[in-house]
Design an enzyme around this catalytic site. Structure first.
Site: not given
Ligand code: HXC
Length: 519
Positions: A171-172, A406-407
């Protein structure tokens, strides 16, 4: 609570903080072949030098039951330490706490070390391993990211910023590393993308894995996002230490010059024979770099991306320098879109951190064709032109063989404020290669010759005539565009003397807010 109890409490809290999200989460991290945030800091910094800030910070969220889940340090470890005795600031995202996701307080911790790194004038290292914005915190996480981005932007060109990607970065969140100077990714365990495989499938129908969409292989060889691909995290940490050895602490300092016991006048006779007699035959320009640099050491950036140009850091008599070299082994060393982008950003990086630029030229020209033109080679080539032209650091250029069209102008020529421009006797500096030139100049005449043998003979004679007149360094030297034609085996000495001479160089650009580089 007496004083001893208070001390015990502190010790207990420190131990709790060090456990991050808990032993089970740490084990799960290790099972994935990853280190924890604190182990990574230990690997990067000098032993025992880490001083941690904000260990007792916890988040302030009350949504989704988060108030019942509190972890000391809140998912990111921050502070400072040293690398080879020089101070660096560091943050390391802790995947064991909410997947390393970014909260309001997490962002504040990162911003604190960024601000201090700027005040102190010391490099910043960020280790990324995170699920992105902490979903439960909503817009506060977005604000936190933007606060970090703003600081990355202000720090750009002031302090070196280095990013390690040792886990997810999606993401971001990808934009903070993208704004930094150097990105290192670990193989198999890291990935970076703006939009992950699930959303990609929903929106475009494309099915693709994390690794194929944004793994270390892709970003180090296809997109150019990552400068280095490390086999594992240990290697990644060593690379970061190594990069910093060449860099100043900030833009107001010179890069660290070290004692050198590699003789400055070391001759290498092999260089007199390295350029093949046949102008179309390739050779490996890295052999030349290894031969010339102190102890043959060259830290190559972007080794797998845009391989028709080679960039990286080396030392000459202990002076750290940036090297840019066309690579005849790939696409004959032609300049295309990616090569131009790669070298342009690197020249600006060198200029920002006071690293002299040493350029080795063997370039047949820009890559022709609709793919390049439609892709904007005009703008991308102009980036490289711009980067060389605005750079005020010492610029030493050695033309090895071809330098056409040019290069020629682009590749650190005299006319773009090249300070000292050498050529080997094998150099060919001209508007274009003999074949192209004869086609343009003699096209009509050639078409009139009906006998194919006669035609070939005529072309060969004209090409030979052109080669003798223009495909050499002396036409350019006659006008002072080349300062000297040098014997290849003596090149190390000539480069070092040039750099010593230029060590007090002062050059400036006109006062302005900033230029309008064709991005
Ligand atoms: C809160 C999160 C989290 C998040 C993971 N966790 N991402 N909690 N916010 N963004 C937590 C999970 O719930 C889990 O908690 C623990 O972290 C480990 O995650 P798992 O999924 O068990 O790990 P894994 O299988 O290794 O997968 C990792 C992952 C997946 C691929 C990163 O967690 C995932 O897809 N997370 C969401 C990613 C996402 O969509 N993020 C938001 C993006 S938008 P528990 O308690 O169960 O252990 C964004 C905008 C930013 O970031 C913009 C900036 C400008």
């Amino acid at each position: 609570m007496n004083h001893q109890d208070r001390i015990r409490r502190l010790v207990g809290m420190r131990a709790e903080a060090r456990l991050g999200g808990g032993q089970k989460k740490i084990e799960s991290q290790h099972e994935k072949g990853k280190y924890t945030a604190r182990e990574r800091i230990e690997m990067i910094l000098d032993e025992g030098s880490f001083e941690e800030y904000d260990m007792f910070v916890t988040h302030r969220s009350h949504d989704f039951g988060l108030e019942k889940q509190q972890y000391l340090s809140d998912g990111v470890i921050t502070g400072h330490g040293t690398i080879d005795g020089r101070i660096v600031y560091i943050f390391s995202q802790d995947f064991t706490v909410f997947g390393g996701s970014l909260s309001e307080t997490f962002a504040q911790k990162v911003c604190k070390v960024m601000d201090q790194a700027m005040k102190v004038g010391a490099p910043l290292i960020g280790i990324n391993d995170s699920g992105g914005a902490r979903i439960q915190e909503g817009v506060k996480s977005l604000a936190g990211y933007a606060e970090i981005f703003q600081r990355n932007i202000m720090a750009s060109g002031v302090i070196p910023q280095i990013s390690a990607i040792f886990g997810p970065c999606a993401g971001g969140a990808v934009y903070s590393p993208a704004l930094t100077d150097v990105v290192v990714m670990s193989e198999k365990t890291s990935y970076m993308f703006v939009t992950g495989p699930r959303v990609t499938k929903t929106v475009t129908g494309e099915e693709i894995s994390n690794e194929d969409l944004g793994g270390a292989e892709i970003h180090s060889s296809r997109s150019g996002v990552a400068h280095f691909r490390a086999g594992n995290e240990e290697e990644g940490c060593l690379l970061i230490r190594k990069v910093l050895q060449y860099l100043p602490q900030n833009n107001l300092e010179d890069p660290p010059v070290i004692e050198c016991d590699d003789p400055i006048d070391r001759l290498d006779d092999r260089l007199n024979e390295i350029i093949p007699e046949n102008p179309h035959e390739p050779y490996d320009v890295k052999e030349i770099i290894y031969s010339l640099a102190d102890h043959g050491e060259f830290l190559e950036f972007h080794r797998y991306w845009a391989r028709n140009i080679v960039i990286g850091l080396a030392r000459f008599n202990g002076i750290p320098c940036g090297i840019v070299a066309n690579q005849p082994q790939f696409l004959a060393g032609v300049l295309d879109i990616n090569a131009s982008r790669k070298a342009a950003r690197f020249v600006r990086f060198c200029d920002a951190f006071n690293l002299p630029v040493v350029t080795f030229v063997d370039v047949p020209g820009f890559l022709p064709g609709s793919a390049q033109e439609y892709g904007g080679i005009i703008l991308h080539g102009a980036k490289l032109l711009f980067a060389y032209g605005e750079a005020t650091v010492p610029k030493v250029t050695v033309t090895l063989r071809k330098s056409y069209g040019g290069a020629h102008d682009v590749m650190g020529s005299k006319h773009l404020r090249g300070d000292i421009n050498y050529a080997w006797p094998t150099a060919e500096i001209a508007v274009m290669g003999p074949k192209g030139a004869i086609e343009v100049l003699e096209g009509k005449r050639i078409a009139e010759i009906s006998d194919p043998e006669e035609r070939q003979k005529y072309i060969a004679a004209r090409e030979q005539e052109y080669r003798e007149k223009f495909a050499n360094p002396y036409e350019a030297a006659r006008y002072g565009y080349i300062d000297d034609v040098i014997e290849p085996r003596n090149t190390r000495f000539r480069i070092i003397r040039a750099l010593q001479t230029l060590s007090t160089k002062k050059d400036t650009n006109p006062p302005k807010k900033h230029g309008n580089i064709p991005l």
